[in-house]
Design a protein around this motif. Structure first.
Motif, PDB file in Angstrom:
ATOM      1  N   GLN A  13       8.803   5.168 -19.178  1.00 19.02           N
ATOM      2  CA  GLN A  13      10.107   5.507 -19.750  1.00 19.02           C
ATOM      3  C   GLN A  13      10.742   4.280 -20.394  1.00 19.02           C
ATOM      4  O   GLN A  13      10.447   3.129 -20.008  1.00 19.02           O
ATOM      5  N   ALA A  14      11.605   4.523 -21.349  1.00 21.30           N
ATOM      6  CA  ALA A  14      12.334   3.434 -21.993  1.00 21.30           C
ATOM      7  C   ALA A  14      13.045   2.597 -20.934  1.00 21.30           C
ATOM      8  O   ALA A  14      13.618   3.141 -19.992  1.00 21.30           O
ATOM      9  N   GLY A  15      12.972   1.286 -21.112  1.00 21.78           N
ATOM     10  CA  GLY A  15      13.540   0.375 -20.140  1.00 21.78           C
ATOM     11  C   GLY A  15      12.558  -0.086 -19.087  1.00 21.78           C
ATOM     12  O   GLY A  15      12.841  -1.023 -18.334  1.00 21.78           O
ATOM     13  N   GLY A  16      11.412   0.562 -19.033  1.00 23.05           N
ATOM     14  CA  GLY A  16      10.408   0.221 -18.037  1.00 23.05           C
ATOM     15  C   GLY A  16       9.535  -0.947 -18.463  1.00 23.05           C
ATOM     16  O   GLY A  16       9.763  -1.581 -19.501  1.00 23.05           O
ATOM     17  N   SER A  17       8.526  -1.216 -17.638  1.00 18.95           N
ATOM     18  CA  SER A  17       7.642  -2.360 -17.861  1.00 18.95           C
ATOM     19  C   SER A  17       6.177  -1.953 -17.727  1.00 18.95           C
ATOM     20  O   SER A  17       5.844  -1.013 -16.994  1.00 18.95           O
ATOM     21  N   LEU A  18       5.348  -2.676 -18.419  1.00 14.53           N
ATOM     22  CA  LEU A  18       3.896  -2.561 -18.284  1.00 14.53           C
ATOM     23  C   LEU A  18       3.314  -3.959 -18.431  1.00 14.53           C
ATOM     24  O   LEU A  18       3.895  -4.823 -19.108  1.00 14.53           O
ATOM     25  N   ARG A  19       2.147  -4.177 -17.829  1.00 10.12           N
ATOM     26  CA  ARG A  19       1.434  -5.423 -18.039  1.00 10.12           C
ATOM     27  C   ARG A  19       0.033  -5.111 -18.545  1.00 10.12           C
ATOM     28  O   ARG A  19      -0.748  -4.448 -17.848  1.00 10.12           O
TER      29      ARG A  19
END
Length: 122
Positions: A13-19
């Motif tokens: 979702q918008a505002g989230g994070s991924l690596r």
């Protein structure tokens, strides 16, 4: 044989994070610049970020202060930490190897991974 194996993409979702991770083999890892570009449908390829042998980094204006690139030379792996993700970050992200950051900026790649999809929902 050169291999670039990307992982870490997904739906967030918008505002989230991924690596994202790019595990490299088959070449001298610490003698190149390694980076990420992204390609969204109907849009031009965009160089997102790159890190050089000496730790120099490049970030596109669109991701500055949200994305962080790092490398673990012992693991021959480059990471792209993506925070505060926006729907416009949705794209396929490709790990690439260039001679220098300057080469990366003009899309001169020696090697390229298969890509990983990042989708950011609003």
């Amino acid at each position: 044989e050169v291999q670039l194996v990307e992982s870490g993409g997904g739906l967030v979702q918008a505002g989230g994070s991924l690596r994202l991770s790019c595990a490299a083999s088959g070449f001298t890892f610490d003698d190149h610049a390694i980076g990420w570009y992204r390609q969204a449908p109907g849009k031009e390829r965009e160089g997102v970020s790159c890190i050089s042998t000496f730790g120099g980094t490049y970030y596109a204006d669109s991701v500055q202060d949200r994305f962080t690139i790092s490398s673990d030379n012992a693991k021959n792996t480059v990471y792209l930490q993506m925070n505060s993700l926006k729907p416009e970050d949705t794209a396929v992200y490709y790990c690439v190897v260039s001679e220098y950051i300057g080469s990366f900026l003009v899309h001169e790649y020696e090697y390229e991974g298969q890509g990983t999809q990042v989708t950011v929902s609003s």
